[in-house]
Design a protein around this motif. Sequence first.
Motif, PDB file in Angstrom:
ATOM      1  N   PRO A 238      -4.712 -10.759  -0.914  1.00 56.05           N
ATOM      2  CA  PRO A 238      -5.577  -9.974  -1.796  1.00 56.05           C
ATOM      3  C   PRO A 238      -6.950 -10.603  -2.023  1.00 56.05           C
ATOM      4  N   ARG A 239      -7.040 -11.928  -1.966  1.00 57.49           N
ATOM      5  CA  ARG A 239      -8.346 -12.570  -2.148  1.00 57.49           C
ATOM      6  C   ARG A 239      -9.275 -12.269  -0.971  1.00 57.49           C
ATOM      7  N   VAL A 240      -8.697 -12.172   0.223  1.00 58.39           N
ATOM      8  CA  VAL A 240      -9.492 -11.814   1.397  1.00 58.39           C
ATOM      9  C   VAL A 240      -9.966 -10.371   1.275  1.00 58.39           C
ATOM     10  N   ILE A 241      -9.065  -9.497   0.875  1.00 56.86           N
ATOM     11  CA  ILE A 241      -9.419  -8.090   0.689  1.00 56.86           C
ATOM     12  C   ILE A 241     -10.522  -7.961  -0.355  1.00 56.86           C
ATOM     13  N   ALA A 242     -10.387  -8.691  -1.451  1.00 56.17           N
ATOM     14  CA  ALA A 242     -11.391  -8.629  -2.520  1.00 56.17           C
ATOM     15  C   ALA A 242     -12.741  -9.125  -2.030  1.00 56.17           C
ATOM     16  N   ALA A 243     -12.752 -10.215  -1.252  1.00 53.32           N
ATOM     17  CA  ALA A 243     -14.017 -10.770  -0.749  1.00 53.32           C
ATOM     18  C   ALA A 243     -14.720  -9.799   0.178  1.00 53.32           C
ATOM     19  N   TYR A 244     -13.956  -9.159   1.060  1.00 52.82           N
ATOM     20  CA  TYR A 244     -14.562  -8.240   2.019  1.00 52.82           C
ATOM     21  C   TYR A 244     -14.999  -6.931   1.373  1.00 52.82           C
ATOM     22  N   LEU A 245     -14.318  -6.530   0.314  1.00 55.50           N
ATOM     23  CA  LEU A 245     -14.696  -5.301  -0.378  1.00 55.50           C
ATOM     24  C   LEU A 245     -15.790  -5.541  -1.421  1.00 55.50           C
ATOM     25  N   GLY A 246     -16.107  -6.813  -1.650  1.00 58.04           N
ATOM     26  CA  GLY A 246     -17.122  -7.128  -2.642  1.00 58.04           C
ATOM     27  C   GLY A 246     -16.632  -6.961  -4.065  1.00 58.04           C
ATOM     28  N   VAL A 247     -15.308  -7.089  -4.263  1.00 58.09           N
ATOM     29  CA  VAL A 247     -14.738  -6.935  -5.594  1.00 58.09           C
ATOM     30  C   VAL A 247     -14.953  -8.209  -6.392  1.00 58.09           C
ATOM     31  N   ASP A 248     -15.210  -8.076  -7.693  1.00 57.75           N
ATOM     32  CA  ASP A 248     -15.337  -9.232  -8.568  1.00 57.75           C
ATOM     33  C   ASP A 248     -14.027 -10.008  -8.590  1.00 57.75           C
ATOM     34  N   GLU A 249     -14.117 -11.331  -8.758  1.00 58.57           N
ATOM     35  CA  GLU A 249     -12.913 -12.173  -8.733  1.00 58.57           C
ATOM     36  C   GLU A 249     -11.887 -11.742  -9.774  1.00 58.57           C
ATOM     37  N   ASP A 250     -12.364 -11.221 -10.912  1.00 56.49           N
ATOM     38  CA  ASP A 250     -11.439 -10.782 -11.962  1.00 56.49           C
ATOM     39  C   ASP A 250     -10.603  -9.584 -11.531  1.00 56.49           C
ATOM     40  N   ALA A 251     -11.054  -8.900 -10.466  1.00 57.67           N
ATOM     41  CA  ALA A 251     -10.346  -7.692 -10.022  1.00 57.67           C
ATOM     42  C   ALA A 251      -9.321  -7.989  -8.927  1.00 57.67           C
ATOM     43  N   VAL A 252      -9.126  -9.266  -8.583  1.00 55.11           N
ATOM     44  CA  VAL A 252      -8.182  -9.609  -7.513  1.00 55.11           C
ATOM     45  C   VAL A 252      -6.781  -9.095  -7.831  1.00 55.11           C
ATOM     46  N   GLU A 253      -6.348  -9.240  -9.090  1.00 58.78           N
ATOM     47  CA  GLU A 253      -5.006  -8.780  -9.454  1.00 58.78           C
ATOM     48  C   GLU A 253      -4.883  -7.267  -9.283  1.00 58.78           C
ATOM     49  N   ASP A 254      -5.965  -6.541  -9.552  1.00 56.04           N
ATOM     50  CA  ASP A 254      -5.936  -5.095  -9.371  1.00 56.04           C
ATOM     51  C   ASP A 254      -5.785  -4.742  -7.894  1.00 56.04           C
ATOM     52  N   VAL A 255      -6.498  -5.475  -7.034  1.00 54.34           N
ATOM     53  CA  VAL A 255      -6.389  -5.242  -5.597  1.00 54.34           C
ATOM     54  C   VAL A 255      -4.968  -5.523  -5.132  1.00 54.34           C
ATOM     55  N   GLU A 256      -4.400  -6.628  -5.640  1.00 54.55           N
ATOM     56  CA  GLU A 256      -3.040  -7.004  -5.268  1.00 54.55           C
ATOM     57  C   GLU A 256      -2.042  -5.936  -5.722  1.00 54.55           C
ATOM     58  N   ALA A 257      -2.253  -5.375  -6.905  1.00 57.43           N
ATOM     59  CA  ALA A 257      -1.348  -4.344  -7.414  1.00 57.43           C
ATOM     60  C   ALA A 257      -1.406  -3.089  -6.543  1.00 57.43           C
ATOM     61  N   VAL A 258      -2.622  -2.725  -6.117  1.00 62.35           N
ATOM     62  CA  VAL A 258      -2.760  -1.560  -5.241  1.00 62.35           C
ATOM     63  C   VAL A 258      -2.070  -1.817  -3.915  1.00 62.35           C
ATOM     64  N   LEU A 259      -2.241  -3.047  -3.387  1.00 61.08           N
ATOM     65  CA  LEU A 259      -1.601  -3.400  -2.119  1.00 61.08           C
ATOM     66  C   LEU A 259      -0.089  -3.359  -2.247  1.00 61.08           C
ATOM     67  N   ASP A 260       0.438  -3.898  -3.350  1.00 63.89           N
ATOM     68  CA  ASP A 260       1.886  -3.886  -3.557  1.00 63.89           C
ATOM     69  C   ASP A 260       2.420  -2.463  -3.630  1.00 63.89           C
ATOM     70  N   GLU A 261       1.693  -1.600  -4.341  1.00 69.04           N
ATOM     71  CA  GLU A 261       2.123  -0.206  -4.480  1.00 69.04           C
ATOM     72  C   GLU A 261       2.127   0.494  -3.125  1.00 69.04           C
ATOM     73  N   ALA A 262       1.107   0.152  -2.288  1.00 67.55           N
ATOM     74  CA  ALA A 262       1.026   0.813  -0.988  1.00 67.55           C
ATOM     75  C   ALA A 262       2.123   0.351  -0.034  1.00 67.55           C
ATOM     76  N   THR A 263       2.548  -0.905  -0.207  1.00 66.96           N
ATOM     77  CA  THR A 263       3.562  -1.447   0.705  1.00 66.96           C
ATOM     78  C   THR A 263       4.955  -1.404   0.105  1.00 66.96           C
TER      79      THR A 263
END
Length: 316
Positions: free
Chosen positions: A287-312
Amino acid sequence: MAEIAAPVHNWDKDPILEVQHLFMRFGGLIAVNDLSFKVGRGDITALIGPNGAGKTTVFNCITGFYKPSEGRLVLGHGRAPTEEELATVTLNGERALVGSNSGVYLLERMPDYKVSGEAKVARTFQNIRLFTGMTVLENLMVAQHNVLMSASGYSLKGLFGLPSWNSAQKQATERAKYWLDKVGLTERADDPAGDLPYGAQRRLEIARAMCSGPILLCLDEPAAGLNPRESLELNELLRAVRAEHGTSILLIEHDMSVVMEISDHVVVLDYGTKISDGTPEAVKHDPRVIAAYLGVDEDAVEDVEAVLDEATGTQS
């Protein structure tokens, strides 16, 4: 239930290069921040990250164009160096310790021409740097200049046509012909390098680097500007370089199709700091790689991870 041991990857088991606590500062700017990673012997390792992540700066440190502010860059010929060998070189203030079947080189202590000539690390650049006025064949012969000059006794043996010079010249020509064939440029051997199409120039630059006989080949965005067919040809060439010559490859690349297709190991940088290090599959889902490439703020990493978990369909 017995605990399953983590797999031992080649970069852990037999590293050809160890980057240890590397810092590179330009005034108050920290371009590389306490970076450590390993390049496995015989592996294709990709160094990736968003623009401005510090990837080319790391390359410049490894290949001697920059002297690092801090850190150690350890290259092992033949095998990974022992702690005793490292201690000997470090304490004696030497650049290298070379044995009959092995060698340890501290690249941070070496100028660029010794990194390429003695440590056998070759590189290409993000912007193609061929000798455009020379022929394709001459570009490959220039890469062997040091070997030929040594064999010529710095001109005397060459002037008199002594056997050692004639043998070295023949070997250099055969090596150049081999790589011309390998990159599909035999028919263009006598053409100026500047007349080649862009994709062919990229292949020629890799061939020129290989003519120097490297054990580690560093490629800075080799797929930049290539069309899909040329990218596939590049993948095949790099696989052949590794399989047929045992050359370890470290590459910077933005084309994720190339990275995921051919890499054994991926290291991800963001603002000079390592944020992920592992297999392509593991890095792709970090998720940290996804956040870096999407330009997401570091505080949003958990949100990215949650979306990834839901998708998988998995849970953190």
